[in-house]
Design a protein around this motif. Sequence first.
Motif, PDB file in Angstrom:
ATOM      1  N   ALA A 244      14.120  -2.035  19.235  1.00 40.09           N
ATOM      2  CA  ALA A 244      14.038  -2.505  20.623  1.00 40.09           C
ATOM      3  C   ALA A 244      15.266  -2.047  21.409  1.00 40.09           C
ATOM      4  O   ALA A 244      15.167  -1.613  22.562  1.00 40.09           O
ATOM      5  N   LYS A 245      16.423  -2.147  20.794  1.00 42.94           N
ATOM      6  CA  LYS A 245      17.653  -1.688  21.458  1.00 42.94           C
ATOM      7  C   LYS A 245      17.666  -0.170  21.586  1.00 42.94           C
ATOM      8  O   LYS A 245      18.134   0.385  22.588  1.00 42.94           O
TER       9      LYS A 245
ATOM     10  N   PRO B 223       6.988   2.578  23.280  1.00 42.82           N
ATOM     11  CA  PRO B 223       7.575   1.755  24.351  1.00 42.82           C
ATOM     12  C   PRO B 223       7.008   0.342  24.393  1.00 42.82           C
ATOM     13  O   PRO B 223       7.561  -0.530  25.044  1.00 42.82           O
TER      14      PRO B 223
ATOM     15  N   LEU C 232       4.894   0.056  31.968  1.00 41.74           N
ATOM     16  CA  LEU C 232       4.591   0.641  30.665  1.00 41.74           C
ATOM     17  C   LEU C 232       3.093   0.738  30.415  1.00 41.74           C
ATOM     18  O   LEU C 232       2.673   1.308  29.408  1.00 41.74           O
TER      19      LEU C 232
ATOM     20  N   THR D  68      10.548  -9.452  23.867  1.00 44.85           N
ATOM     21  CA  THR D  68      11.149 -10.008  25.070  1.00 44.85           C
ATOM     22  C   THR D  68      12.600 -10.364  24.810  1.00 44.85           C
ATOM     23  O   THR D  68      13.066 -10.396  23.664  1.00 44.85           O
TER      24      THR D  68
ATOM     25  N   ARG E  95      15.796   5.103  27.482  1.00 45.81           N
ATOM     26  CA  ARG E  95      15.265   5.086  28.843  1.00 45.81           C
ATOM     27  C   ARG E  95      13.982   5.903  28.926  1.00 45.81           C
ATOM     28  O   ARG E  95      13.031   5.640  28.237  1.00 45.81           O
TER      29      ARG E  95
ATOM     30  N   ILE F 287      14.476 -11.120  21.211  1.00 49.67           N
ATOM     31  CA  ILE F 287      15.620 -10.332  20.763  1.00 49.67           C
ATOM     32  C   ILE F 287      16.818 -11.240  20.504  1.00 49.67           C
ATOM     33  O   ILE F 287      17.533 -11.092  19.501  1.00 49.67           O
TER      34      ILE F 287
ATOM     35  N   SER G  69       9.283  -2.619  23.811  1.00 45.54           N
ATOM     36  CA  SER G  69      10.075  -3.167  24.915  1.00 45.54           C
ATOM     37  C   SER G  69       9.344  -4.294  25.617  1.00 45.54           C
ATOM     38  O   SER G  69       9.967  -5.197  26.178  1.00 45.54           O
TER      39      SER G  69
ATOM     40  N   ILE H  57      15.122   2.004  21.898  1.00 49.31           N
ATOM     41  CA  ILE H  57      14.256   2.572  22.933  1.00 49.31           C
ATOM     42  C   ILE H  57      14.758   2.211  24.322  1.00 49.31           C
ATOM     43  O   ILE H  57      14.562   2.958  25.283  1.00 49.31           O
ATOM     44  N   ARG H  58      15.413   1.066  24.464  1.00 50.49           N
ATOM     45  CA  ARG H  58      15.975   0.725  25.768  1.00 50.49           C
ATOM     46  C   ARG H  58      17.112   1.660  26.122  1.00 50.49           C
ATOM     47  O   ARG H  58      17.316   2.002  27.286  1.00 50.49           O
TER      48      ARG H  58
END
Length: 265
Positions: A142-143, A209, A106, A216, A149, A220, A212, A145-146
Amino acid sequence: MTTTDDTSAELPETEAPATPDEFAGFDDLPTVANRAATHAPSAPRFDGDVSELPDRACWALQNLLARRYVSGDRQPQLWSWVSEYQDVLRIRLSELDLRLRLVDELQVAFVEQAGYDSRWGRRILKRETVHTYDAILALHLAKYIRAARDEDALITREEIHELFAGVTNTIDRDLALFDKRIERAIDKMEELEFLRKQRDDADTFTVSPVISAVMTASVITDLQRQFEQFIGSGDTGEEPPEGAAADATDLDAEDAYSDDEGDDW
């Protein structure tokens, strides 16, 4: 008719060009100082400067301490210096009980507080205290953007409000106040640079990003646990009064140490 036989003329043999001798004068060429390898300082930056590090390493260190993070996307020059001098920066930061975190994929670098038992240790970093709704939004982003992808993670203001749908019916009855709390959470995420407002649309945001990297797995997990407790307790969602850190969520999961100094070492 007179005919002549085809004949092939023989060309005279030619010698292959001589291979020049390998150049042997490398030792006579001028040398270029390798700053990254030697970490040699340049001229003093100010009167009384006794630094042992190059200017760029010093500036990288200063920005790591002053900024929430250094991003290759937004500060490419700073990121290159942090990456180049990361070994010596880790040493300097470790002396302050700090860890350097680099997320190469990143291009994000940030500093976090190390925790251990000592009455003499002092927290250098400012603790970023967030309230309940801030923490819930940070967890969702956080969830989000994960799941996105490699795609650009865009989210609208309306979609952010929809993330709190599970809270509306069980906790908040005053919808106007509920929406106001969500808006304050959005403002907090902008302040933390987790959300970036689009220039041509104030109601659309890019999810950075960086979240993310900063959020950590342990953070989370901790926020998820607090969120479940929040839902299950029937909390009214009121923000804690000014200075009531015990009722707030801290994005830095490390415990704070007491400022009381003991008489013994």
